[in-house]
Design an enzyme around this catalytic site. Structure first.
Site, short mmCIF file in Angstrom:
data_model
loop_
_atom_site.label_atom_id
_atom_site.label_comp_id
_atom_site.label_asym_id
_atom_site.label_seq_id
_atom_site.Cartn_x
_atom_site.Cartn_y
_atom_site.Cartn_z
N SER A 102 33.00 38.50 42.25
CA SER A 102 34.17 39.05 41.72
C SER A 102 33.99 40.65 41.79
CB SER A 102 34.34 38.87 40.25
OG SER A 102 35.47 38.81 39.93
N ASP A 121 40.31 28.74 41.40
CA ASP A 121 39.88 29.88 40.59
C ASP A 121 41.20 30.55 39.90
OD1 ASP A 121 39.32 32.88 40.00
OD2 ASP A 121 37.66 32.94 41.78
N HIS A 163 35.84 30.29 39.12
CA HIS A 163 35.33 31.42 39.38
C HIS A 163 33.85 31.32 38.67
CE1 HIS A 163 36.28 35.57 40.20
NE2 HIS A 163 35.72 36.20 39.06
#
Lengths: 291, 291
Positions: free
Chosen positions: B157, B233, B266
């Site tokens: 991320s 996600d 995620h």
């Protein structure tokens, strides 16, 4: 991705689900009759053919833990997915505002010791033996694609004690039994004396059904046993006393592979190192899955 | 067990060490010149022959994380031990009472974005680019058995953004680059606009050196690239925008294997599913260790 988690009515609620290693890692809550409280557990269900039933491993956690510790740190999903094993991790005690507690980390919440308490103020909610031995298996059998003829049980520390004593009290139920750093004889260590004395009262005869060594002395047997124990574990000498189990198994002819692991401590860094060995050991005894 | 962590003087302090998968999982702290604060990072060092130097993977974490998240949940040690890879996980920002912060989860502490801040009140401590690019590698090279000619970098991320931009700005330093769910173009998403605007000011030209897509547009290249991105996600459409990187790599001929993974989110349940693929990919490009 195949997810076959059927929730009948509102008996259990799926709090979270994450796809991982091709399977589903879920957390469920349900109202427990045994403890009189909501209870939480996690379940990893590998990808599988519709209608298949998979062998199940019960993992009982140690002092201070909830379902979350092994779920996050146990590193079991990769191999469970590969071997087709369902992995269930219950909580270690009842929880909630109305549940009696103690300031110590080793008594009260997070420290149910897998016993049915008989003493006040514990007996109302601390019924973890009934919960783990009867209620949770029934619930899981009704809602998840488990093959209840292929069950294995394991656990860590207080949960190793739980796994050994539950297996010893239920001959034939578990085809495979293992433990990480188990408390092998709570009767003979401070953690156990405090917990069994508090939950069960002063009559030490009542403690023997919650003591793996006492159960073996009294004639109970396991099909086989794998134990890993770190030699650098701070609790080895004072609480865990692995040698008591090793010597007893030799004495009575209980088959057991009890491995002392140099340099390893009591943490999940230790558990995750040897979890693959345990899962393979269980899978060999639980037979091929239907995948 | 071989532990070859030499601590020269008191430059860095070993806060904890646990044997795991035959190697040592340590946490270190040191006083950072770049951030003007104590900084914490974790390091897994596999068992190795005395005198050997091992390839190193830098793992940069995402928003809200410290070194601890991947260290506990990343499931990287088994294969790092097998492949002989050192795995370093830094923190995501300076910490401490005297460090400026923001109530939001996506700005201030835990959200350093791997930039050198130029704006008040951030510029005094938020110097994460210098810290990760220069200070930490020098420190690690001086204290751990790393082969600095065999470095790989990855992240998740915000940390995927960090890994890509650091690799793009330092051609030749990293033989292998990968990312999990990276923010591919902070210029084009709310997280990035807030962070780069806050730390660097309103002049968007100054942001381009912290944007993977902009760096590639401006001529920078990677040796190769592996990306995994979950299709379930929640941040994919609004923040991560993987397609911008995919389209740009195709357009400019940047070699890249960008994989969309159906059903994955995620979380670390996603990362831990694909970490083995990434570690093997890095190991292939970093060459054999001396083990």
């Amino acid at each position: 991705m195949r997810v076959h988690v059927r929730l009948k009515g509102s008996i259990m609620e799926q709090v979270s689900v994450n796809l991982s290693h091709g399977g589903t890692q879920s957390v469920f809550t349900h109202q427990s009759e045994a403890t009189g409280t909501p209870m939480t557990f996690s379940a990893f269900v590998p990808a599988h053919e519709r209608g298949a039933r998979l062998p199940v491993i019960w993992y009982l956690s140690g002092l201070t833990c909830s379902h979350a510790n092994v779920t996050e740190k146990g590193e079991f999903r990769r191999l469970c997915a590969q071997l087709g094993l369902i992995f269930i991790a219950p909580d270690t005690s009842p929880r909630g505002d109305g549940v009696a507690d103690d300031d110590a980390y080793d008594f009260g919440k997070g420290a149910g010791f897998y016993v049915d308490a008989t003493q006040e103020p514990w007996r109302r909610h601390y019924q973890m033996r009934r919960y783990i031995e009867n209620e949770l298996p029934d619930l899981v059998a009704g809602h998840l694609p488990v093959d209840m003829d292929r069950q294995g049980i394991t656990g860590h520390s207080m949960g190793g004690h739980g796994a050994l004593t539950i297996a010893l009290r239920n001959p034939g139920r578990f085809r495979s039994v293992s433990a990480f750093s188990p408390i092998v004889s709570p009767i003979h260590c401070p953690w156990g004396e405090k917990a069994l004395g508090g939950y069960l009262g002063a009559d030490r005869d009542a403690w023997r059904t919650y003591d793996a060594c006492a159960l073996i002395e009294d004639g109970a047997r396991l099909p086989d046993l794998l134990v890993d124990q770190g030699e650098a574990d701070n609790f080895l000498e004072s609480q865990l006393k692995t040698h008591l189990l090793t010597e007893l198994c030799e004495k009575v002819g209980q088959p057991a592979n009890i491995r002392m692991q140099p340099g390893y401590d009591h943490s999940y860094y230790f558990i995750s190192t040897f979890v693959d060995d345990h899962l393979r050991w269980h899978a060999e005894r639980l037979g091929k899955s239907a995948r």
